[in-house]
Design a protein around this motif. Structure first.
Motif, PDB file in Angstrom:
ATOM      1  N   ILE A   1     -17.145  -6.743  32.863  1.00  0.00           N
ATOM      2  CA  ILE A   1     -16.117  -6.628  31.834  1.00  0.00           C
ATOM      3  C   ILE A   1     -16.548  -5.606  30.797  1.00  0.00           C
ATOM      4  CG2 ILE A   1     -14.992  -7.818  29.935  1.00  0.00           C
ATOM      5  CD1 ILE A   1     -15.435 -10.413  31.632  1.00  0.00           C
ATOM      6  N   ARG A   2     -15.676  -4.686  30.525  1.00  0.00           N
ATOM      7  CA  ARG A   2     -15.962  -3.724  29.462  1.00  0.00           C
ATOM      8  C   ARG A   2     -14.795  -3.695  28.501  1.00  0.00           C
ATOM      9  NH1 ARG A   2     -16.218   1.407  32.036  1.00  0.00           N
ATOM     10  NH2 ARG A   2     -18.032   0.429  32.981  1.00  0.00           N
ATOM     11  N   LYS A   3     -15.088  -3.872  27.238  1.00  0.00           N
ATOM     12  CA  LYS A   3     -14.035  -3.837  26.235  1.00  0.00           C
ATOM     13  C   LYS A   3     -14.229  -2.622  25.359  1.00  0.00           C
ATOM     14  CE  LYS A   3     -11.843  -6.571  22.628  1.00  0.00           C
ATOM     15  NZ  LYS A   3     -11.835  -7.819  21.866  1.00  0.00           N
ATOM     16  N   TYR A   4     -13.164  -1.886  25.157  1.00  0.00           N
ATOM     17  CA  TYR A   4     -13.238  -0.723  24.278  1.00  0.00           C
ATOM     18  C   TYR A   4     -12.841  -1.133  22.864  1.00  0.00           C
ATOM     19  CZ  TYR A   4     -13.662   2.038  28.513  1.00  0.00           C
ATOM     20  OH  TYR A   4     -14.097   2.558  29.700  1.00  0.00           O
ATOM     21  N   HIS A   5     -13.716  -0.898  21.953  1.00  0.00           N
ATOM     22  CA  HIS A   5     -13.452  -1.274  20.564  1.00  0.00           C
ATOM     23  C   HIS A   5     -12.930  -0.065  19.806  1.00  0.00           C
ATOM     24  CE1 HIS A   5     -15.677  -5.038  21.224  1.00  0.00           C
ATOM     25  NE2 HIS A   5     -16.455  -4.298  21.987  1.00  0.00           N
ATOM     26  N   HIS A   6     -11.800  -0.246  19.210  1.00  0.00           N
ATOM     27  CA  HIS A   6     -11.160   0.890  18.536  1.00  0.00           C
ATOM     28  C   HIS A   6     -11.291   0.793  17.021  1.00  0.00           C
ATOM     29  CE1 HIS A   6      -9.142   2.008  22.326  1.00  0.00           C
ATOM     30  NE2 HIS A   6      -9.199   0.719  22.549  1.00  0.00           N
TER      31      HIS A   6
END
Lengths: 195, 195
Positions: free
Chosen positions: A190-195
């Motif tokens: 799982i990879r979450k992109y933090h904006h």
DNA sequence: TTGATAATAGAACGAATGTTCTATATAGAA
DNA sequence: TTCTATATAGAACATTCGTTCTATTATCAA
């Protein structure tokens, strides 16, 4: 102008409540949510959602969402159109929890450090879901102890020989001399992109 | 021999029910689940779980799991030990749904085809979570229409110039002549290994 | 053994649940 | 307009909810 009550809108209201409170609202609570003044009106709309296949009642007569309704749309290949607010989506399943975690009691999350699996598309900072008691097969990604440290590696098995291989040419193949300590098998990334 | 009732075991029983039915069992149902014969015994154990911080009651007096209790353990860096069945884990959060999907009403899942983002670690077959109404920033991964097809690309912005770039040297940079059609911004990548 | 504590059982209770009924208001078609 | 179907309101109801009480059994230390 005030919003008209529609099946879609009622569904969203109840879904929002469910997501926030992890439970269904009671009819009394829905009086407030739907902005009506009688439980029979709630009953009226709930029946509509049941007829529409959005809600259902289990054996005990308890209200719950259909899997269809609770899922966020899954699109196979993106064509001209994207799933819009109103249209029904053919897509299947799923709650992320149900989809990703088959055995919650023996699974845990691990934040990846290092680049040993970079060619597998697993990068520093990613989360991996690890199943503890799983028997690794040839080619599985496992958590293994190498030189006193735990890292991600491919689990390889050839003619009774077991060895560990990184998905990064700069790391050597590990051929354990005696015991091989494994922490579990990676079942998801799982990879979450933090904006 | 018959199993003793412990806080951990009761927690697991209720958690299993919750996962399966997406709701809390009633006290009457717990009589069966816990294999006791009186509601007051259920009441007794529920209070224990509340005292232990595993369960809690919301404003309406409804029972629900603490976030702590519902989460699967998150391990920062793997040291000597792994989270065992019994021990408490310090780790934070999370339900996958809550963690990954911030705006469920405007998000959808997309199964990735092609290798345009391979150097970003996004591979064919992966799922990406796409947020529809999000404003892309420089460097974000977006779904864009290129030559009538939808693909994943980096969104680049330089001095009022906008262009699209693949994470794969074999694809050229796209400099749109007029309008640029975007389908959304990728907020997460999910890969599940099927065994 | 005795004594103290923890765990279980059973019954009673008020409050809240969802259902069902009748009655009124609204909207669109004829 | 009138007619009809849809939507809303309100009250009454049996059922189920979680709580609380008393009483009995099991456990374990002294």
């Amino acid at each position: 102008m005030k919003e008209k009550r529609t099946i879609k809108r009622v569904q969203k209201i109840i879904a929002a409540f469910f997501r926030e409170n992890r439970r269904m609202p009671s009819f009394a609570e829905m009086i407030g949510l739907l902005d009506v003044k009688s439980k029979s009106v709630v009953h009226f709309w709930i029946n509509k959602l049941i007829d529409a296949g959005i809600l259902a009642k289990d054996g005990q007569g308890r209200l719950s969402f259909t899997k269809q309704a609770f899922a966020i749309p899954l699109v196979g290949s993106v064509q001209a159109g994207f799933p819009s607010d109103e249209e029904e989506t053919v897509g299947d399943i799923l709650s992320m929890d149900e989809y990703l975690i088959t055995k919650p009691e023996s699974s845990f999350l691990l934040q990846v450090s290092g680049d040993s699996m970079i060619d597998e598309g697993i990068r520093e900072g990613d989360l991996v879901i690890v199943e503890r008691d799983k028997q690794p097969r040839n080619g599985d990604i496992v958590i293994a102890e190498v030189d006193g440290e735990w890292t991600l590696k491919y689990f390889r098995q050839q003619e009774n020989q077991v060895f560990l291989e990184a998905a990064n040419p700069k790391y050597p193949v590990i051929r354990p001399k005696k015991e091989l300590r494994l922490g579990g098998v990676v079942t998801a990334v799982i990879r979450k992109y933090h904006h």
